[in-house]
Design a protein around this motif. Structure first.
Motif, PDB file in Angstrom:
ATOM      1  N   TRP A   1       2.709  26.755   8.683  1.00  0.00           N
ATOM      2  CA  TRP A   1       3.225  27.472   7.518  1.00  0.00           C
ATOM      3  C   TRP A   1       3.363  26.512   6.330  1.00  0.00           C
ATOM      4  N   THR A   2       2.284  26.377   5.566  1.00  0.00           N
ATOM      5  CA  THR A   2       2.265  25.362   4.518  1.00  0.00           C
ATOM      6  C   THR A   2       2.113  25.927   3.105  1.00  0.00           C
ATOM      7  N   SER A   3       1.841  27.231   2.963  1.00  0.00           N
ATOM      8  CA  SER A   3       1.685  27.796   1.610  1.00  0.00           C
ATOM      9  C   SER A   3       3.068  28.030   0.995  1.00  0.00           C
ATOM     10  N   GLY A   4       3.094  28.417  -0.298  1.00  0.00           N
ATOM     11  CA  GLY A   4       4.379  28.663  -0.963  1.00  0.00           C
ATOM     12  C   GLY A   4       5.209  29.737  -0.266  1.00  0.00           C
ATOM     13  N   GLY A   5       4.582  30.861   0.034  1.00  0.00           N
ATOM     14  CA  GLY A   5       5.292  31.968   0.688  1.00  0.00           C
ATOM     15  C   GLY A   5       5.740  31.582   2.092  1.00  0.00           C
ATOM     16  N   GLU A   6       4.870  30.854   2.794  1.00  0.00           N
ATOM     17  CA  GLU A   6       5.207  30.439   4.161  1.00  0.00           C
ATOM     18  C   GLU A   6       6.363  29.444   4.159  1.00  0.00           C
ATOM     19  N   ALA A   7       6.341  28.516   3.186  1.00  0.00           N
ATOM     20  CA  ALA A   7       7.422  27.520   3.118  1.00  0.00           C
ATOM     21  C   ALA A   7       8.751  28.221   2.832  1.00  0.00           C
ATOM     22  N   ALA A   8       8.704  29.251   1.978  1.00  0.00           N
ATOM     23  CA  ALA A   8       9.935  29.985   1.658  1.00  0.00           C
ATOM     24  C   ALA A   8      10.486  30.658   2.910  1.00  0.00           C
ATOM     25  N   ALA A   9       9.588  31.223   3.727  1.00  0.00           N
ATOM     26  CA  ALA A   9      10.034  31.886   4.958  1.00  0.00           C
ATOM     27  C   ALA A   9      10.582  30.854   5.943  1.00  0.00           C
ATOM     28  N   LEU A  10       9.891  29.713   6.022  1.00  0.00           N
ATOM     29  CA  LEU A  10      10.326  28.652   6.930  1.00  0.00           C
ATOM     30  C   LEU A  10      11.733  28.171   6.561  1.00  0.00           C
ATOM     31  N   ASN A  11      12.011  28.138   5.264  1.00  0.00           N
ATOM     32  CA  ASN A  11      13.341  27.697   4.822  1.00  0.00           C
ATOM     33  C   ASN A  11      14.446  28.606   5.330  1.00  0.00           C
TER      34      ASN A  11
ATOM     35  N   VAL B   1       8.695  36.036  16.447  1.00  0.00           N
ATOM     36  CA  VAL B   1       9.485  36.069  15.217  1.00  0.00           C
ATOM     37  C   VAL B   1       9.052  37.222  14.302  1.00  0.00           C
ATOM     38  N   ASN B   2       7.834  37.734  14.530  1.00  0.00           N
ATOM     39  CA  ASN B   2       7.328  38.769  13.614  1.00  0.00           C
ATOM     40  C   ASN B   2       6.140  39.503  14.206  1.00  0.00           C
ATOM     41  N   VAL B   3       5.690  40.510  13.469  1.00  0.00           N
ATOM     42  CA  VAL B   3       4.377  41.103  13.728  1.00  0.00           C
ATOM     43  C   VAL B   3       3.644  41.131  12.391  1.00  0.00           C
ATOM     44  N   HIS B   4       2.480  40.481  12.355  1.00  0.00           N
ATOM     45  CA  HIS B   4       1.609  40.550  11.189  1.00  0.00           C
ATOM     46  C   HIS B   4       0.488  41.525  11.512  1.00  0.00           C
ATOM     47  N   SER B   5      -0.212  42.016  10.489  1.00  0.00           N
ATOM     48  CA  SER B   5      -1.458  42.714  10.808  1.00  0.00           C
ATOM     49  C   SER B   5      -2.525  42.300   9.815  1.00  0.00           C
ATOM     50  N   VAL B   6      -3.772  42.341  10.295  1.00  0.00           N
ATOM     51  CA  VAL B   6      -4.866  41.774   9.488  1.00  0.00           C
ATOM     52  C   VAL B   6      -5.570  42.807   8.616  1.00  0.00           C
TER      53      VAL B   6
ATOM     54  N   LYS C   1       1.150  38.819   1.445  1.00  0.00           N
ATOM     55  CA  LYS C   1       2.244  39.398   0.659  1.00  0.00           C
ATOM     56  C   LYS C   1       3.326  38.368   0.365  1.00  0.00           C
ATOM     57  N   GLY C   2       3.503  37.429   1.286  1.00  0.00           N
ATOM     58  CA  GLY C   2       4.467  36.356   1.058  1.00  0.00           C
ATOM     59  C   GLY C   2       4.184  35.595  -0.230  1.00  0.00           C
ATOM     60  N   GLU C   3       2.896  35.478  -0.578  1.00  0.00           N
ATOM     61  CA  GLU C   3       2.527  34.773  -1.822  1.00  0.00           C
ATOM     62  C   GLU C   3       2.910  35.604  -3.046  1.00  0.00           C
ATOM     63  N   PHE C   4       2.667  36.931  -2.965  1.00  0.00           N
ATOM     64  CA  PHE C   4       3.062  37.804  -4.080  1.00  0.00           C
ATOM     65  C   PHE C   4       4.581  37.751  -4.273  1.00  0.00           C
ATOM     66  N   VAL C   5       5.302  37.818  -3.161  1.00  0.00           N
ATOM     67  CA  VAL C   5       6.771  37.790  -3.222  1.00  0.00           C
ATOM     68  C   VAL C   5       7.243  36.466  -3.824  1.00  0.00           C
ATOM     69  N   ALA C   6       6.640  35.351  -3.360  1.00  0.00           N
ATOM     70  CA  ALA C   6       7.042  34.032  -3.868  1.00  0.00           C
ATOM     71  C   ALA C   6       6.755  33.913  -5.366  1.00  0.00           C
TER      72      ALA C   6
ATOM     73  N   PHE D   1      13.986  36.896   7.376  1.00  0.00           N
ATOM     74  CA  PHE D   1      12.762  36.093   7.461  1.00  0.00           C
ATOM     75  C   PHE D   1      11.529  36.920   7.079  1.00  0.00           C
ATOM     76  N   ASN D   2      11.407  38.103   7.660  1.00  0.00           N
ATOM     77  CA  ASN D   2      10.179  38.882   7.473  1.00  0.00           C
ATOM     78  C   ASN D   2      10.060  39.490   6.079  1.00  0.00           C
ATOM     79  N   VAL D   3      11.188  39.723   5.415  1.00  0.00           N
ATOM     80  CA  VAL D   3      11.167  40.177   4.020  1.00  0.00           C
ATOM     81  C   VAL D   3      10.426  39.140   3.165  1.00  0.00           C
ATOM     82  N   VAL D   4      10.635  37.875   3.478  1.00  0.00           N
ATOM     83  CA  VAL D   4      10.016  36.791   2.713  1.00  0.00           C
ATOM     84  C   VAL D   4       8.593  36.500   3.212  1.00  0.00           C
ATOM     85  N   LYS D   5       8.390  36.600   4.523  1.00  0.00           N
ATOM     86  CA  LYS D   5       7.110  36.200   5.130  1.00  0.00           C
ATOM     87  C   LYS D   5       5.979  37.193   4.883  1.00  0.00           C
TER      88      LYS D   5
END
Ligand code: BGC
Length: 415
Positions: A32-42, A136-141, A268-273, A330-334
């Motif tokens: 998890w290294t992108s902006g949105g991912e880092a925010a979720a990791l925090n 921790v979550n469910v993503h979909s592609v 979506k995490g990137e849009f949110v961030a 977590f998932n709201v941000v991720k």
């Protein structure tokens, strides 16, 4: 020593050992290294810090976790496994088979995981009846992320069929906008192809070809047609896609340089961030022709067995991950949705609410499928063979017919 002094000393020793016990670090290997991912990791780091548990970060970028899994193998081989590891589907099962994962049954029983984690995830989170990972979550592609202003300016509406999707790409191209923002890494092209295969052949075909690995389906005219469609998407990507990270492709949609990105909901995490809001700044819709399906992956944390028993920090991490309030925050941000079925959608935005509803509907109508590109279709050797063929096609090495034939061969060899 006086009694008083003795008591003071014992209290000090006790306090010290108590701090040492709870202040132990967890070393977490993740991608998890992108902006949105880092925010979720925090959100996760913060949760643990509040319990006095320190965090040692071990990031290895690359969706699908291929690079992270290579690093993990090297660490385990040299006898230095990290405490906890982000993992997907079949990788969890493979490590559990090797007896490398700590048993999380106590934490699971204490917190009732059995009752709230969907069967589709338990299939991977448990091995031979024991919990070995905390989802921790469910993503979909099968999502498309679109720039709302570009859609409005060009009078575009959400496409629901392949033909409509082609028409949207054509309009954007005519308007001088890059229709599709695409990153150029094998896992990204394969993740996109999962949706194209589902849309082209339907759920039964996807199951037969990419989950059951039926050679006839893999080499069929339908698969050839799926490659034709992937080729049509390739023709709507800009010239600089090669090597581009997925989040930079998302940024192109955010900034209005490109119209759409076909990508899992970590986008979506990137849009949110970036402070963007669904239906105001961006649109989220299912890849045309997959409206009823959810092609999932789920990030899970497996704990590497550090000598027989699960450590206090590992149990605390697993318990934190599975708490309903954490799963919401977590998932709201991720950009993903909770792995527990009992978490309310109250705090989620419109795309998150849709994701939660889609997952429930797909799961009860038999339309929930593991993503092959994201480790939930088949073991890593097959996933990697799939990556190789899809990326070779995307980069112009084969025509559609040859690509379908190569897929049959590559998957046969990988089995
Ligand atoms: C993971 C996501 C992650 C994405 C991109 C996927 O494999 O499941 O959590 O955001 O890769 O890094």
């Amino acid at each position: 020593m006086t009694l008083m002094k003795h008591l003071k000393l014992s209290a000090a020793v006790l306090a010290l050992s108590a701090t040492t016990a709870v202040a132990a670090d967890v070393e977490v290997l993740h991608w998890w290294t992108s902006g949105g991912e880092a925010a979720a990791l925090n959100v996760l780091k913060g949760d643990l810090e509040a319990q006095g548990i320190g965090w040692m970060d071990m990031p290895v970028a690359g969706g699908g976790g291929e690079a992270a899994m290579t690093v993990l193998r090297a660490r385990v081989t040299s006898g230095n496994a990290p405490t906890a590891v982000q993992m997907l589907g079949f990788d969890i099962t493979d490590w559990a088979k090797e007896g490398a994962l700590a048993n999380l049954n106590d934490a699971a029983a204490e917190n009732g995981w059995d009752a709230v984690v969907p069967e589709a995830l338990q299939k991977f989170a448990k091995y031979e009846g024991s919990w070995v990972a905390a989802p921790v979550n469910v993503h979909s592609v099968n999502w498309v992320w679109a720039n709302k202003k570009l859609f409005d300016d060009n009078n575009l509406t959400v496409p629901t069929t392949w033909e409509e999707f082609e028409a949207v790409m054509a309009t954007l191209k005519e308007a001088g906008v890059t229709p599709i923002a695409q990153g150029g890494q094998p896992w990204q092209e394969a993740t996109l192809f999962d949706s194209v295969v589902m849309s082209t052949g339907g759920p039964e075909f996807y199951q037969k070809a990419l989950i059951d690995l039926d050679p006839e389906a893999l080499g069929s005219d339908t698969m050839k047609q799926a490659f034709d469609r992937l080729g049509a998407i390739r023709a709507n990507v800009d010239d600089n896609f090669s090597g581009r990270d997925w989040n930079l492709a998302t940024a192109m949609v955010i900034n209005g340089e490109a119209g759409m990105q076909i990508m899992g909901d970590w986008a979506k995490g990137e849009f949110v961030a970036a402070g963007k809001v669904p239906d105001e700044d961006f649109l989220c819709f299912r890849f045309p022709g997959t409206q009823d399906q959810v092609m999932f992956n789920a990030d899970q944390f497996a704990m590497f067995d550090q000598g027989g028993v699960v450590s206090e920090e590992q149990a605390a991490l697993a318990t934190a991950i599975m708490s309903p309030t954490f799963q919401s925050a977590f998932n709201v941000v991720k950009g993903s949705v909770p792995a527990r079925t009992d978490v309310p959608d109250t705090d989620f935005d419109a795309c998150g609410k849709k994701g939660i509803a889609d997952l429930a509907a797909a799961s009860s109508s038999g339309n929930l499928f593991g993503s092959l590109a994201q480790g939930y279709g088949a073991p890593a050797s097959i996933k990697n063979a799939y990556y190789d063929v899809v990326t070779a096609f995307f980069n112009g090495s084969f025509d559609s017919q040859t690509a379908a034939e190569e897929l049959v061969t590559a998957i046969e060899i990988a089995q």
